[in-house]
Design a protein around this motif. Sequence first.
Motif, PDB file in Angstrom:
ATOM      1  N   GLY A  43       0.816  -1.209   0.000  1.00 39.12           N
ATOM      2  CA  GLY A  43       0.000   0.000   0.000  1.00 39.12           C
ATOM      3  C   GLY A  43       0.850   1.259   0.000  1.00 39.12           C
ATOM      4  N   PHE A  44       1.877   1.287   0.845  1.00 34.26           N
ATOM      5  CA  PHE A  44       2.774   2.442   0.891  1.00 34.26           C
ATOM      6  C   PHE A  44       3.473   2.626  -0.460  1.00 34.26           C
ATOM      7  N   THR A  45       3.961   1.532  -1.041  1.00 33.68           N
ATOM      8  CA  THR A  45       4.679   1.608  -2.319  1.00 33.68           C
ATOM      9  C   THR A  45       3.776   2.098  -3.440  1.00 33.68           C
ATOM     10  N   MET A  46       2.569   1.527  -3.555  1.00 32.79           N
ATOM     11  CA  MET A  46       1.669   1.918  -4.635  1.00 32.79           C
ATOM     12  C   MET A  46       1.151   3.347  -4.446  1.00 32.79           C
ATOM     13  N   GLY A  47       0.941   3.760  -3.184  1.00 34.61           N
ATOM     14  CA  GLY A  47       0.534   5.140  -2.934  1.00 34.61           C
ATOM     15  C   GLY A  47       1.608   6.125  -3.366  1.00 34.61           C
ATOM     16  N   LEU A  48       2.868   5.789  -3.085  1.00 33.88           N
ATOM     17  CA  LEU A  48       3.984   6.652  -3.481  1.00 33.88           C
ATOM     18  C   LEU A  48       4.107   6.715  -5.000  1.00 33.88           C
ATOM     19  N   ILE A  49       3.982   5.564  -5.669  1.00 30.37           N
ATOM     20  CA  ILE A  49       4.063   5.534  -7.136  1.00 30.37           C
ATOM     21  C   ILE A  49       2.942   6.368  -7.756  1.00 30.37           C
ATOM     22  N   THR A  50       1.736   6.235  -7.197  1.00 28.67           N
ATOM     23  CA  THR A  50       0.593   7.006  -7.698  1.00 28.67           C
ATOM     24  C   THR A  50       0.848   8.506  -7.572  1.00 28.67           C
ATOM     25  N   ALA A  51       1.421   8.919  -6.448  1.00 30.60           N
ATOM     26  CA  ALA A  51       1.726  10.337  -6.248  1.00 30.60           C
ATOM     27  C   ALA A  51       2.803  10.816  -7.219  1.00 30.60           C
ATOM     28  N   LEU A  52       3.842  10.011  -7.400  1.00 34.87           N
ATOM     29  CA  LEU A  52       4.937  10.401  -8.296  1.00 34.87           C
ATOM     30  C   LEU A  52       4.465  10.511  -9.746  1.00 34.87           C
ATOM     31  N   LEU A  53       3.531   9.655 -10.144  1.00 33.65           N
ATOM     32  CA  LEU A  53       3.016   9.694 -11.514  1.00 33.65           C
ATOM     33  C   LEU A  53       1.894  10.710 -11.705  1.00 33.65           C
ATOM     34  N   GLY A  54       1.435  11.309 -10.600  1.00 34.34           N
ATOM     35  CA  GLY A  54       0.380  12.311 -10.676  1.00 34.34           C
ATOM     36  C   GLY A  54      -0.989  11.751 -11.007  1.00 34.34           C
ATOM     37  N   TYR A  55      -1.283  10.526 -10.527  1.00 32.10           N
ATOM     38  CA  TYR A  55      -2.542   9.861 -10.866  1.00 32.10           C
ATOM     39  C   TYR A  55      -3.661  10.095  -9.852  1.00 32.10           C
ATOM     40  N   TRP A  56      -3.358  10.673  -8.699  1.00 28.49           N
ATOM     41  CA  TRP A  56      -4.413  10.846  -7.700  1.00 28.49           C
ATOM     42  C   TRP A  56      -5.583  11.705  -8.200  1.00 28.49           C
ATOM     43  N   PRO A  57      -5.343  12.771  -8.984  1.00 30.69           N
ATOM     44  CA  PRO A  57      -6.489  13.573  -9.472  1.00 30.69           C
ATOM     45  C   PRO A  57      -7.421  12.806 -10.406  1.00 30.69           C
ATOM     46  N   SER A  58      -6.984  11.685 -10.955  1.00 26.01           N
ATOM     47  CA  SER A  58      -7.841  10.930 -11.876  1.00 26.01           C
ATOM     48  C   SER A  58      -8.946  10.165 -11.159  1.00 26.01           C
ATOM     49  N   VAL A  59      -8.821   9.993  -9.854  1.00 28.73           N
ATOM     50  CA  VAL A  59      -9.754   9.143  -9.113  1.00 28.73           C
ATOM     51  C   VAL A  59     -11.131   9.793  -9.043  1.00 28.73           C
ATOM     52  N   THR A  60     -12.159   9.023  -9.400  1.00 30.47           N
ATOM     53  CA  THR A  60     -13.550   9.488  -9.293  1.00 30.47           C
ATOM     54  C   THR A  60     -14.063   9.100  -7.906  1.00 30.47           C
ATOM     55  N   TRP A  61     -13.907  10.013  -6.956  1.00 31.93           N
ATOM     56  CA  TRP A  61     -14.199   9.705  -5.560  1.00 31.93           C
ATOM     57  C   TRP A  61     -15.686   9.471  -5.312  1.00 31.93           C
ATOM     58  N   GLY A  62     -16.525   9.849  -6.272  1.00 28.37           N
ATOM     59  CA  GLY A  62     -17.946   9.568  -6.126  1.00 28.37           C
ATOM     60  C   GLY A  62     -18.266   8.082  -6.156  1.00 28.37           C
ATOM     61  N   GLU A  63     -17.293   7.281  -6.595  1.00 23.80           N
ATOM     62  CA  GLU A  63     -17.464   5.825  -6.632  1.00 23.80           C
ATOM     63  C   GLU A  63     -16.996   5.163  -5.332  1.00 23.80           C
ATOM     64  N   TRP A  64     -16.943   5.930  -4.243  1.00 23.77           N
ATOM     65  CA  TRP A  64     -16.381   5.398  -2.992  1.00 23.77           C
ATOM     66  C   TRP A  64     -17.086   4.133  -2.486  1.00 23.77           C
ATOM     67  N   PRO A  65     -18.407   3.936  -2.700  1.00 24.96           N
ATOM     68  CA  PRO A  65     -18.986   2.663  -2.254  1.00 24.96           C
ATOM     69  C   PRO A  65     -18.358   1.456  -2.952  1.00 24.96           C
TER      70      PRO A  65
END
Length: 293
Positions: A43-65
């Motif tokens: 989890g820590f590794t993939m979270g860091l990779i996601t941040a480095l690649l700038g992918y966090w803004p792509s997440v559609t948080w409305g799909e949280w369920p």
Amino acid sequence: MLLGALAATSASFGWATGMMLAHAPARRLGAFEFTRIQLLSSGFTMGLITALLGYWPSVTWGEWPAFLVSILFGVILGNLAMIECLRRCGPQETELVISLKAPLVALMAFLWLGETLALQDIVGGAIVLAGIGLAVTAGANRTKRARGKHIVAALFFGGIAAVSQGVGFLALKPAMLAGSEPIALSAIRLLGAALLISLAALWPDSTANANAVLTPTLLVRTIIPGLIGYGISTSLLLYAFAHTEAGIAAVLGSLSPILILPIAWIAEGRRPSHQAFFGALLSVLGCAIMVLW
């Protein structure tokens, strides 16, 4: 379609490799502690990779369920059941039962998302699963009593894992179609699951304790297959789910029992039997029908 098929097949290779590497440390640590360490590190590794690649803004948080469903079923329940099956039955038997995820996902995709498979995909998928069954059951040398115990455990824990993992992957397809990056969704799954299982570890229950002393070597041998399986392979399969039919992605993502044969041959000198070779050829034929026809 072709890239999705390649991603799903590559995911199978990653899981086969990770399964071989995970067998010994999983037996020593126990399902809960083994899973907890893998989820925290991955989890820590993939979270860091996601941040480095700038992918966090792509997440559609409305799909949280859907994220919550994927975390609880696909990661927590599915992987605890899979690791327990691995501890009791070994890597090949575990992969055989987990491969049942493919037809289950195809059925759920039809009922849930309205996806249908062409005739050649159904025929090819059936041939692949038949090949997996032949390959994994080849050369078993247990006594009837021991085999019976293993079959019951494999069907129970492996069945729970197959259904749970299928639900976990399928739940995320709408989010990926809405633009969420698979790597970011992998990070969400792992970080959420790591949080929940770490909270559960605080409960004063002996089942949450490791069965062996966690040495640096054992820690590394636990983390590496987690990164291969949870990080790389899961992201590849999510990509396949986003870019092809769920049933096809699930079938091609279930080839680990076939791909584990050459890995076991190279790593442990266990040459596959003629039946296993034939099963592998059947699976290759089934894949060709699904992808190329």
